[in-house]
Each structure stands twice: as C-alpha cells, then as structure tokens.
Design a protein around this motif. Structure first.
Motif, PDB file in Angstrom:
ATOM      1  N   ASN A  13       0.804  -1.211   0.000  1.00  0.00           N
ATOM      2  CA  ASN A  13       0.000   0.000   0.000  1.00  0.00           C
ATOM      3  C   ASN A  13       0.842   1.269   0.000  1.00  0.00           C
ATOM      4  OD1 ASN A  13      -2.559  -1.141  -0.093  1.00  0.00           O
ATOM      5  ND2 ASN A  13      -2.627  -1.446   2.116  1.00  0.00           N
ATOM      6  N   THR A  14       2.128   1.169  -0.322  1.00  0.00           N
ATOM      7  CA  THR A  14       3.004   2.329  -0.285  1.00  0.00           C
ATOM      8  C   THR A  14       2.520   3.429  -1.219  1.00  0.00           C
ATOM      9  OG1 THR A  14       4.869   0.882   0.216  1.00  0.00           O
ATOM     10  CG2 THR A  14       5.383   3.105  -0.535  1.00  0.00           C
ATOM     11  N   LYS A  15       2.253   3.097  -2.464  1.00  0.00           N
ATOM     12  CA  LYS A  15       1.796   4.087  -3.444  1.00  0.00           C
ATOM     13  C   LYS A  15       0.449   4.672  -3.017  1.00  0.00           C
ATOM     14  CE  LYS A  15       0.898   4.734  -8.358  1.00  0.00           C
ATOM     15  NZ  LYS A  15       0.825   4.114  -9.680  1.00  0.00           N
ATOM     16  N   LEU A  16      -0.434   3.822  -2.534  1.00  0.00           N
ATOM     17  CA  LEU A  16      -1.745   4.272  -2.068  1.00  0.00           C
ATOM     18  C   LEU A  16      -1.592   5.230  -0.888  1.00  0.00           C
ATOM     19  CD1 LEU A  16      -4.854   4.106  -2.032  1.00  0.00           C
ATOM     20  CD2 LEU A  16      -4.624   2.059  -0.603  1.00  0.00           C
ATOM     21  N   SER A  17      -0.789   4.860   0.087  1.00  0.00           N
ATOM     22  CA  SER A  17      -0.581   5.713   1.265  1.00  0.00           C
ATOM     23  C   SER A  17       0.023   7.055   0.880  1.00  0.00           C
ATOM     24  CB  SER A  17       0.336   5.012   2.275  1.00  0.00           C
ATOM     25  OG  SER A  17      -0.297   3.873   2.807  1.00  0.00           O
ATOM     26  N   GLU A  18       0.993   7.045  -0.019  1.00  0.00           N
ATOM     27  CA  GLU A  18       1.625   8.295  -0.456  1.00  0.00           C
ATOM     28  C   GLU A  18       0.618   9.205  -1.148  1.00  0.00           C
ATOM     29  OE1 GLU A  18       4.970   7.130  -2.866  1.00  0.00           O
ATOM     30  OE2 GLU A  18       6.153   6.524  -1.122  1.00  0.00           O
ATOM     31  N   ALA A  19      -0.218   8.633  -2.012  1.00  0.00           N
ATOM     32  CA  ALA A  19      -1.220   9.427  -2.718  1.00  0.00           C
ATOM     33  C   ALA A  19      -2.201  10.054  -1.728  1.00  0.00           C
ATOM     34  CB  ALA A  19      -1.958   8.563  -3.733  1.00  0.00           C
ATOM     35  N   ILE A  20      -2.620   9.288  -0.739  1.00  0.00           N
ATOM     36  CA  ILE A  20      -3.553   9.807   0.263  1.00  0.00           C
ATOM     37  C   ILE A  20      -2.895  10.898   1.092  1.00  0.00           C
ATOM     38  CG2 ILE A  20      -4.847   9.200   2.350  1.00  0.00           C
ATOM     39  CD1 ILE A  20      -5.435   6.476   0.975  1.00  0.00           C
ATOM     40  N   GLN A  21      -1.636  10.696   1.467  1.00  0.00           N
ATOM     41  CA  GLN A  21      -0.896  11.704   2.236  1.00  0.00           C
ATOM     42  C   GLN A  21      -0.787  13.020   1.462  1.00  0.00           C
ATOM     43  OE1 GLN A  21       0.957  11.346   5.352  1.00  0.00           O
ATOM     44  NE2 GLN A  21      -0.225   9.477   5.671  1.00  0.00           N
ATOM     45  N   GLU A  22      -0.737  12.907   0.128  1.00  0.00           N
ATOM     46  CA  GLU A  22      -0.614  14.092  -0.731  1.00  0.00           C
ATOM     47  C   GLU A  22      -1.973  14.699  -1.076  1.00  0.00           C
ATOM     48  OE1 GLU A  22       1.655  12.838  -4.120  1.00  0.00           O
ATOM     49  OE2 GLU A  22       3.432  12.391  -2.918  1.00  0.00           O
ATOM     50  N   GLY A  23      -3.032  14.216  -0.412  1.00  0.00           N
ATOM     51  CA  GLY A  23      -4.359  14.804  -0.617  1.00  0.00           C
ATOM     52  C   GLY A  23      -5.136  14.262  -1.788  1.00  0.00           C
ATOM     53  N   ALA A  24      -4.999  12.986  -2.072  1.00  0.00           N
ATOM     54  CA  ALA A  24      -5.708  12.374  -3.198  1.00  0.00           C
ATOM     55  C   ALA A  24      -7.218  12.576  -3.090  1.00  0.00           C
ATOM     56  CB  ALA A  24      -5.406  10.874  -3.260  1.00  0.00           C
TER      57      ALA A  24
END
Length: 102
Positions: A13-24
């Motif tokens: 879930n690394t890519k998913l978590s990063e996208a969410i952290q960036e305000g996806a």
C-alpha cells in the motif's frame, strides 16, 4: 512471511498511502446506500454507474483513489476513467483497505 502471503503475495500500500498523504481525491464508487452506511473520512460518493457522466469531477486532480466493497467496481471505475483520459487513478480496492491508509 505467512502461509497466505507466500501463496497470494502481499498487498503493498506504499503508493496508495503516499497518494492519500498528498491529498488524493478519494472516491467511493459503491451505491449511495452503501456509502451512507459508512465510508472513508473525506471520501465522496460517485457510484460506479455515475462515473462516466461525472467525469468533470475528476479532471485536474493530481491523484485519484477509487474504492468499493470488494475492489471489483473500483477496478471498473479506474478503467472508465482511464479510457476517458483521466490519469493518476489508483484502485484502492476495498474501503477497509483505503481507511487503513488514511
């Protein structure tokens, strides 16, 4: 590594978590009734059958995460969006999976 992880692999879930952290832009593609019973904090509800008619809501978003109950409808939503030129779409799978990354 557990037995099931060895057989089925692990979900990264690394890519998913990063996208969410960036305000996806978080989009729950379940029905309105399912969405009303609970979803991910900050998510909007655009049911799968409305995705194609609401493409304007997706335009200009840096990252988009679509999710549902099992991952099937979100996979279909991702395909619809990409076929209509919307980029940076991540299939988050289940709403439980996405909620763990929020």
């Amino acid at each position: 590594m557990g037995f099931f992880s060895a057989i089925f692999g692990t979900t990264d879930n690394t890519k998913l978590s990063e996208a969410i952290q960036e305000g996806a832009f978080l989009v729950d593609v379940r029905s309105a009734g399912e969405f009303a019973s609970g979803s991910v904090k900050g998510a909007v509800n655009i049911p799968l059958d409305s995705v194609a008619s609401q493409l304007g809501k997706f335009k200009g978003k840096k990252n988009i995460v679509v999710f549902c109950r099992s991952g099937n409808r979100s996979s279909q939503a991702k395909s619809i969006l990409e076929q209509n030129g919307v980029q940076n779409v991540i299939n988050g799978g289940t709403y439980q999976n996405v909620s763990q990354c929020v």
